[in-house]
Design a protein around this motif. Structure first.
Motif, short mmCIF file in Angstrom:
data_model
loop_
_atom_site.label_atom_id
_atom_site.label_comp_id
_atom_site.label_asym_id
_atom_site.label_seq_id
_atom_site.Cartn_x
_atom_site.Cartn_y
_atom_site.Cartn_z
N UNK A 216 55.51 -106.75 -109.16
CA UNK A 216 54.08 -106.00 -109.15
C UNK A 216 54.68 -105.02 -107.94
N UNK A 217 54.76 -103.60 -108.10
CA UNK A 217 55.04 -102.59 -107.00
C UNK A 217 54.01 -101.91 -106.52
N UNK A 218 53.60 -101.10 -105.62
CA UNK A 218 52.56 -100.37 -105.14
C UNK A 218 52.78 -100.22 -103.58
N UNK A 219 51.44 -99.90 -103.26
CA UNK A 219 51.30 -99.62 -101.57
C UNK A 219 50.04 -100.28 -101.22
N UNK A 220 50.23 -100.79 -99.92
CA UNK A 220 49.10 -101.23 -99.26
C UNK A 220 48.72 -100.32 -98.09
N UNK A 221 47.38 -99.77 -98.36
CA UNK A 221 46.87 -98.87 -97.35
C UNK A 221 46.44 -99.38 -96.21
N UNK A 222 46.80 -99.08 -95.04
CA UNK A 222 46.30 -99.77 -93.68
C UNK A 222 46.36 -98.46 -92.57
N UNK A 223 45.41 -98.58 -91.60
CA UNK A 223 45.26 -97.40 -90.63
C UNK A 223 46.64 -97.43 -89.65
N UNK A 224 46.88 -96.06 -89.33
CA UNK A 224 48.18 -96.05 -88.59
C UNK A 224 48.05 -96.55 -87.18
N UNK A 225 47.03 -96.39 -86.47
CA UNK A 225 46.53 -97.00 -85.29
C UNK A 225 45.28 -97.83 -85.41
N UNK A 226 45.31 -99.10 -85.34
CA UNK A 226 44.15 -99.87 -85.68
C UNK A 226 43.15 -99.69 -84.39
N UNK A 227 43.56 -99.21 -83.28
CA UNK A 227 42.80 -98.78 -82.15
C UNK A 227 42.31 -97.43 -82.24
N UNK A 228 42.61 -96.67 -83.08
CA UNK A 228 42.36 -95.44 -83.23
C UNK A 228 41.31 -94.87 -84.41
N UNK A 229 41.66 -93.95 -85.14
CA UNK A 229 40.93 -93.49 -86.14
C UNK A 229 41.32 -94.39 -87.46
N UNK A 230 40.38 -95.22 -87.79
CA UNK A 230 40.83 -95.97 -88.96
C UNK A 230 40.91 -95.60 -90.30
N UNK A 231 40.29 -93.95 -90.38
CA UNK A 231 40.55 -93.35 -91.69
C UNK A 231 42.02 -92.41 -91.53
N UNK A 232 42.62 -92.57 -90.64
CA UNK A 232 43.87 -92.03 -90.49
C UNK A 232 44.98 -93.23 -90.97
N UNK A 233 45.31 -93.09 -92.05
CA UNK A 233 46.09 -94.04 -92.82
C UNK A 233 47.38 -93.96 -93.17
N UNK A 234 48.07 -94.73 -93.56
CA UNK A 234 49.64 -94.96 -93.87
C UNK A 234 49.69 -95.84 -94.93
N UNK A 235 50.80 -95.64 -95.77
CA UNK A 235 50.87 -96.35 -97.01
C UNK A 235 52.34 -97.07 -96.88
N UNK A 236 52.22 -98.45 -97.06
CA UNK A 236 53.30 -99.30 -97.00
C UNK A 236 53.59 -99.92 -98.34
N UNK A 237 55.13 -99.50 -98.71
CA UNK A 237 55.54 -99.88 -99.96
C UNK A 237 55.94 -101.21 -100.05
N UNK A 238 55.51 -101.75 -101.13
CA UNK A 238 55.53 -103.37 -101.38
C UNK A 238 56.01 -103.57 -102.83
N UNK A 239 56.90 -104.60 -102.92
CA UNK A 239 57.24 -105.27 -104.23
C UNK A 239 57.09 -106.78 -103.92
N UNK A 240 56.35 -107.34 -105.26
CA UNK A 240 56.14 -108.75 -105.40
C UNK A 240 56.80 -109.17 -106.39
N UNK A 241 57.83 -110.05 -106.30
CA UNK A 241 58.51 -110.72 -107.52
C UNK A 241 57.79 -112.12 -107.48
#
Length: 680
Positions: free
Chosen positions: A81-106
């Motif tokens: 299963x592949x995809x992206x986990x969406x998280x804030x870039x800076x958790x002490x900053x604007x939480x709507x400013x996000x980044x995408x972490x590529x993930x693969x689950x075997x």
């Protein structure tokens, strides 16, 4: 100013020691220590109080998993299963400013998989993971059968978005290696190029101060939550162990167990300790060869020869041929770079057996192996996110020390001085200035303290590892009350994915099944010290046997040495070690003998022979008259035999080493020529 003085910053300094898979983390600098001493100064006394996690922010968010296509072909019979986990870039900053972490689950194929998966934490910092996760899965799957395995690209790396790469620096480094940059321009060019990368990344919206191990540890926690896992087993290699320790510190209830292969303790000051770790590994090498009768006989006084070469090459550098991923190039090698190349050999377990020979080859004017190891940093660039590496290393290595400490460290350097930093930036203040201009996060005292934990941990160290030596494993173990440490004999960096991986992964699997018990360790006793390569031994010692071969493409049949590796196009490599050049090849062509010889002169191994082949006689076998020639390729002997067979010309080629040539000619080349026939 010295030759690379400046700006490659962490780039050149760290990438001297980054492995092809992106597992490495560089260490450099000062005082002398024997290989069996513990890491200097201060194995911290464990506290009864676990390391405190950082203070959480009041605002909350929900990490989200978005399924997507896998960027690779999943293995057969495995659900991935592949995809992206969406998280804030800076958790002490604007939480709507996000980044995408590529993930693969075997997903485990077990009928009853354990609820807690293994999450793999790759090295670097800056290494990518997801696109090559199938390689690591193949390594792990045979032992880790009953758990899902999660791979992800850490923030700023690989397929994660944004990806903080600096291709400008990679190209500049290659130009510098090819001597396309005048010495007077190197410092300003590196500075300008690095800052141009910074400006580009910032203009694209990246917050360079948000890329730290602490932020990545929070990413691990969010990935677990987004994927629905309550607990994880951490599996870190090299820098990935520092990240694992940070997760253990910040999210202790998340972690069931931790496997730490080639440990980088959080409190390790790599830029002050690197000459220590390098000298430890070199001393292990010198002692190992001296204790091996064959190695000692072939390479006496190895330590003296090595350090004499360092001085000699610093006075009179040599020119060698190297190869980037895109093109060959020539580069000069001085004593500093020679030392770095030898350290590369200790870093990669499969290269350790040839390191003594490589040292003596350089002494004797043969730079073949040296050219190969000089190619490795350029290859490593392709898999590393240099921007992410700069952000992490500035924050967690440079800002934890002072310019004065760096300068004092360099001033104390003796035999292993100059392997990295002082040849890159010249002074501590220059390095600090670069990191400040880069925009890395400021010093955080929490990132300079040992991680104290009672989470079960398995610590693995390679005996010859020059960057994360066994003393680092001992240092981490002193603060992990439920840890077990194993030093793997004969291995360099990352033993669990190296030459001894089958044994080490069996230990890992047993630990994961019962992390609070006494781990399985029996196989370690069966591991041997490096079998150092003695150049002439394989040609004159063991009996060479043959096996039949048939090649339908070239319509020929004959014999090849048993166990030699088929490398394609009807060529077979002896492959006693990764840099073994010895090979035999058999082909046919519609070209006549003169056309064959002309082609070989310009195209053999893509660059051609050193000169025109010279007539060496004739040989009759099986009704064919073979015309024999001698030639050379990069100074190494090449033997050729050509014979007319109806409307084609048969060819046999032997490439060998100078000291083995006579034996291999009689024991391999002649039997292969005498047995070669066209198919009926």
């Amino acid at each position: 100013m010295k030759k690379s003085q400046i700006a490659v910053l962490i780039v050149l300094a760290v990438l001297y020691l980054v492995v092809l898979c992106g597992l490495g983390f560089a260490v450099y600098s000062t005082t002398t220590r024997t290989p069996d001493q513990p890491q200097a100064a201060t194995l911290p006394t464990p506290s009864l109080t676990p390391s405190p996690p950082p203070t959480p922010t009041e605002e909350t968010y929900n990490p989200v998993f978005e399924p997507g296509e896998c960027p690779f072909d999943p293995p057969a019979d495995v659900t991935v299963e592949c995809g992206y986990v969406i998280v804030p870039e800076a958790r002490a900053g604007d939480l709507d400013d996000t980044i995408r972490l590529a993930v693969a689950v075997y997903h485990s194929a077990s009928d009853n998989p354990a609820p807690d998966p293994v999450i793999y934490l790759t090295g670097g910092p800056g290494g990518q993971d997801v696109a090559q996760s199938d390689y690591y899965y193949d390594k792990f799957a045979a032992q880790i059968l009953n758990r899902d395995i999660i791979f992800f690209d850490q923030r700023g790396t690989g397929l994660s978005e944004p990806m903080l790469d600096c291709p400008e620096i990679k190209e500049l480094y290659l130009q510098n290696q090819m001597h396309a940059i005048p010495a007077s321009e190197r410092e300003p060019r590196y500075t300008e190029t690095l800052m141009a990368c910074r400006d580009r990344l910032v203009s694209e919206g990246a917050n360079l101060a948000a890329y730290t191990s602490t932020a990545s540890a929070a990413d691990v926690n969010d990935i677990a939550g987004a994927l629905g896992y309550e607990r994880l087993n951490l599996y870190g290699i090299s820098y990935g162990t520092r990240l694992a320790l940070t997760v253990m510190r910040d999210f202790p209830t998340l972690v069931r167990s931790a496997v730490l292969d080639s440990v980088l303790p959080v409190e390790a000051r790599s830029y002050l300790e690197g000459d220590n770790t390098i000298e430890q590994a070199l001393n292990v090498l010198f002692a190992g060869c001296a204790a091996d009768p064959k190695c000692h006989a072939a390479y006496p006084d190895l330590e003296t020869v090595f350090y004499e070469l360092v001085e000699q090459l610093n006075s009179a550098p040599v020119t060698v041929e190297a190869l980037s991923e895109t093109r060959p190039y020539t580069t000069t090698v001085d004593g500093i770079e020679f030392k770095s190349a030898i350290v590369w050999g200790l870093y990669v377990s499969s290269l350790i057996p040839i390191v003594p020979q490589a040292i003596y080859d350089v002494r004797d004017g043969d730079y073949t192996m040296l050219g190969y190891t000089m190619s490795l940093p350029a290859w490593a660039y392709e898999d590393i996110s240099l921007g992410m590496m700069a952000s992490v290393n500035c924050h967690e290595q440079v800002f934890t020390i002072t310019p004065e400490e760096i300068d004092a460290s360099l001033a104390q350097s003796h035999q292993t001085a100059s392997v990295g930093l002082n040849d890159v930036y010249g002074s501590g203040q220059e390095l600090f200035s670069i990191c400040e201009q880069w925009g890395a996060a400021p010093f955080d005292p929490l990132d300079d303290q040992p991680v104290v934990s009672d989470i079960p941990a398995l610590i693995i160290s390679g005996e010859y590892d020059p960057t994360t030596p066994p003393s680092y494993g001992q240092q981490a173990a002193a603060n992990l009350s439920h840890s077990h440490m194993f030093e793997i004999p004969g291995q360099g960096h990352a033993p669990s994915v190296g030459e001894a991986s089958e044994c080490v992964l069996s230990i890992v699997a047993a630990f994961l099944d019962a992390p609070t018990g006494d781990p399985y360790r029996t196989c370690i006793a069966n591991l041997e010290s490096p079998q150092f390569v003695v150049p002439s031994e394989s040609a004159t010692g063991e009996e060479i046997t043959f096996e039949p071969f048939v090649n339908q493409e070239y319509e020929i049949k004959g014999i090849v040495p048993s166990g030699w590796m088929d490398v394609g196009l009807s060529f077979y490599n002896r492959h006693t070690h990764p840099l073994d050049i010895v090979q035999i090849g058999m082909q046919t062509s519609l070209a006549d003998k003169e056309e064959w010889l002309d082609w070989l002169s310009t195209q053999f191994q893509r660059v051609g022979l050193d000169g025109a082949p010279q007539f060496a006689g004739e040989r009759e076998a099986n009704g064919f008259i073979w015309t024999l020639y001698t030639a050379a390729y990069k100074g190494n002997p090449v033997d050729l035999a050509l014979a007319d067979a109806d409307d084609t010309t048969m060819l046999v080629v032997l490439l060998s080493n100078n000291d083995e040539h006579a034996a291999l000619y009689e024991r391999v080349f002649v039997p292969v020529v005498d047995a070669l026939l066209p198919l009926e």
